[in-house]
Motif scaffolding. Structure first.
Motif, PDB file in Angstrom:
ATOM      1  N   THR A 245      -5.302  -1.652   9.426  1.00 30.56           N
ATOM      2  CA  THR A 245      -6.367  -1.545   8.425  1.00 30.56           C
ATOM      3  C   THR A 245      -7.648  -1.063   9.097  1.00 30.56           C
ATOM      4  O   THR A 245      -8.076  -1.625  10.105  1.00 30.56           O
ATOM      5  N   VAL A 246      -8.267  -0.017   8.518  1.00 31.15           N
ATOM      6  CA  VAL A 246      -9.531   0.486   9.041  1.00 31.15           C
ATOM      7  C   VAL A 246     -10.676   0.301   8.054  1.00 31.15           C
ATOM      8  O   VAL A 246     -11.837   0.416   8.444  1.00 31.15           O
ATOM      9  N   ALA A 247     -10.353   0.003   6.792  1.00 33.14           N
ATOM     10  CA  ALA A 247     -11.412  -0.226   5.806  1.00 33.14           C
ATOM     11  C   ALA A 247     -10.842  -0.998   4.621  1.00 33.14           C
ATOM     12  O   ALA A 247      -9.646  -0.917   4.327  1.00 33.14           O
ATOM     13  N   ARG A 248     -11.738  -1.736   3.962  1.00 30.73           N
ATOM     14  CA  ARG A 248     -11.389  -2.452   2.729  1.00 30.73           C
ATOM     15  C   ARG A 248     -12.423  -2.099   1.675  1.00 30.73           C
ATOM     16  O   ARG A 248     -13.612  -2.051   1.971  1.00 30.73           O
ATOM     17  N   LEU A 249     -11.957  -1.853   0.448  1.00 30.68           N
ATOM     18  CA  LEU A 249     -12.875  -1.562  -0.640  1.00 30.68           C
ATOM     19  C   LEU A 249     -12.216  -1.867  -1.972  1.00 30.68           C
ATOM     20  O   LEU A 249     -11.069  -1.498  -2.207  1.00 30.68           O
ATOM     21  N   ASN A 250     -12.936  -2.579  -2.825  1.00 27.13           N
ATOM     22  CA  ASN A 250     -12.483  -2.846  -4.193  1.00 27.13           C
ATOM     23  C   ASN A 250     -11.057  -3.373  -4.277  1.00 27.13           C
ATOM     24  O   ASN A 250     -10.274  -2.963  -5.134  1.00 27.13           O
ATOM     25  N   GLY A 251     -10.695  -4.283  -3.379  1.00 28.74           N
ATOM     26  CA  GLY A 251      -9.350  -4.851  -3.399  1.00 28.74           C
ATOM     27  C   GLY A 251      -8.283  -3.952  -2.796  1.00 28.74           C
ATOM     28  O   GLY A 251      -7.103  -4.264  -2.848  1.00 28.74           O
ATOM     29  N   GLN A 252      -8.695  -2.828  -2.240  1.00 29.30           N
ATOM     30  CA  GLN A 252      -7.767  -1.872  -1.614  1.00 29.30           C
ATOM     31  C   GLN A 252      -7.982  -1.881  -0.099  1.00 29.30           C
ATOM     32  O   GLN A 252      -9.042  -2.257   0.386  1.00 29.30           O
ATOM     33  N   GLU A 253      -6.970  -1.437   0.617  1.00 33.58           N
ATOM     34  CA  GLU A 253      -7.103  -1.244   2.052  1.00 33.58           C
ATOM     35  C   GLU A 253      -6.755   0.197   2.404  1.00 33.58           C
ATOM     36  O   GLU A 253      -5.852   0.781   1.813  1.00 33.58           O
ATOM     37  N   MET A 254      -7.501   0.730   3.349  1.00 33.00           N
ATOM     38  CA  MET A 254      -7.190   2.029   3.933  1.00 33.00           C
ATOM     39  C   MET A 254      -6.563   1.719   5.283  1.00 33.00           C
ATOM     40  O   MET A 254      -7.164   1.028   6.114  1.00 33.00           O
TER      41      MET A 254
ATOM     42  N   ASP B 162       0.994   0.716  -6.354  1.00 33.38           N
ATOM     43  CA  ASP B 162       1.151   2.145  -6.086  1.00 33.38           C
ATOM     44  C   ASP B 162       0.737   2.354  -4.629  1.00 33.38           C
ATOM     45  O   ASP B 162      -0.096   1.632  -4.095  1.00 33.38           O
ATOM     46  N   GLU B 163       1.303   3.377  -3.983  1.00 33.14           N
ATOM     47  CA  GLU B 163       0.936   3.714  -2.607  1.00 33.14           C
ATOM     48  C   GLU B 163       0.510   5.164  -2.542  1.00 33.14           C
ATOM     49  O   GLU B 163       1.159   6.025  -3.129  1.00 33.14           O
ATOM     50  N   MET B 164      -0.564   5.423  -1.800  1.00 28.81           N
ATOM     51  CA  MET B 164      -0.978   6.795  -1.579  1.00 28.81           C
ATOM     52  C   MET B 164      -0.831   7.117  -0.100  1.00 28.81           C
ATOM     53  O   MET B 164      -1.292   6.355   0.756  1.00 28.81           O
ATOM     54  N   PHE B 165      -0.141   8.211   0.195  1.00 27.78           N
ATOM     55  CA  PHE B 165       0.044   8.681   1.565  1.00 27.78           C
ATOM     56  C   PHE B 165      -0.709  10.002   1.732  1.00 27.78           C
ATOM     57  O   PHE B 165      -0.506  10.932   0.956  1.00 27.78           O
ATOM     58  N   LEU B 166      -1.544  10.090   2.764  1.00 29.80           N
ATOM     59  CA  LEU B 166      -2.276  11.305   3.111  1.00 29.80           C
ATOM     60  C   LEU B 166      -1.945  11.636   4.560  1.00 29.80           C
ATOM     61  O   LEU B 166      -2.173  10.819   5.457  1.00 29.80           O
TER      62      LEU B 166
ATOM     63  N   ILE C 270      -2.892   5.583   4.592  1.00 35.73           N
ATOM     64  CA  ILE C 270      -2.327   4.933   3.418  1.00 35.73           C
ATOM     65  C   ILE C 270      -3.442   4.210   2.663  1.00 35.73           C
ATOM     66  O   ILE C 270      -4.270   3.531   3.282  1.00 35.73           O
ATOM     67  N   PHE C 271      -3.457   4.353   1.336  1.00 37.77           N
ATOM     68  CA  PHE C 271      -4.332   3.551   0.481  1.00 37.77           C
ATOM     69  C   PHE C 271      -3.435   2.719  -0.420  1.00 37.77           C
ATOM     70  O   PHE C 271      -2.545   3.258  -1.086  1.00 37.77           O
ATOM     71  N   GLU C 272      -3.670   1.417  -0.433  1.00 36.93           N
ATOM     72  CA  GLU C 272      -2.880   0.524  -1.277  1.00 36.93           C
ATOM     73  C   GLU C 272      -3.622  -0.790  -1.449  1.00 36.93           C
ATOM     74  O   GLU C 272      -4.555  -1.085  -0.689  1.00 36.93           O
ATOM     75  N   PRO C 273      -3.227  -1.604  -2.432  1.00 35.86           N
ATOM     76  CA  PRO C 273      -3.877  -2.904  -2.598  1.00 35.86           C
ATOM     77  C   PRO C 273      -3.764  -3.753  -1.330  1.00 35.86           C
ATOM     78  O   PRO C 273      -2.758  -3.686  -0.605  1.00 35.86           O
TER      79      PRO C 273
END
Length: 124
Positions: free
Chosen positions: A25-34, A52-56, A99-102
């Motif tokens: 984890t490198v960041a947390r925002l609005n209940g999500q983690e990057m 849902d999962e987002m992959f970049l 990755i962005f996900e809850p």
């Protein structure tokens, strides 16, 4: 209390670890983690029932495989896997993925695997 606000250099963060399939984890925002993850090989089939999962793709080539399709992503491309869709991920050569996900989403979803299930909320 004032929170410290800092910029994050993704190349520098990726340089801090070498293991594969262990998101950091490198960041947390609005209940999500990057999260940042290095990948190589093939990950187990799994489903996230509510997330849902987002992959970049930051560096390299990364595949998201479904039972009826395979989507290859290159640097700068992204994909959202909707919750409830069984999938697995793979990379023939090492790739770096954002990755962005809850928060507290298990990387292996509905599967617990001795090799691939990563500890929660490891931050770098």
């Amino acid at each position: 209390m004032t929170r410290k606000i800092e910029k994050v250099g993704l190349d520098e963060k990726f340089s801090r670890f070498n293991e594969h399939w262990r998101p950091k984890t490198v960041a947390r925002l609005n209940g999500q983690e990057m999260k940042l993850v290095k990948v190589k090989g093939t990950f187990p089939w799994h489903t996230h029932e509510v997330e849902d999962e987002m992959f970049l793709v930051w560096r390299g080539v990364f595949r998201v495989e479904f039972h009826d399709a395979v989507i290859e992503l290159r640097e700068g491309e992204m994909l959202v896997v909707p919750h409830g869709v069984e999938h697995r991920t793979a990379a023939d050569e090492e790739a770096e993925v954002v990755i962005f996900e809850p928060a507290a989403t298990r990387n292996t979803g509905n599967v617990v695997d001795a090799v691939f299930t990563a500890p929660d909320q490891v931050q770098i």
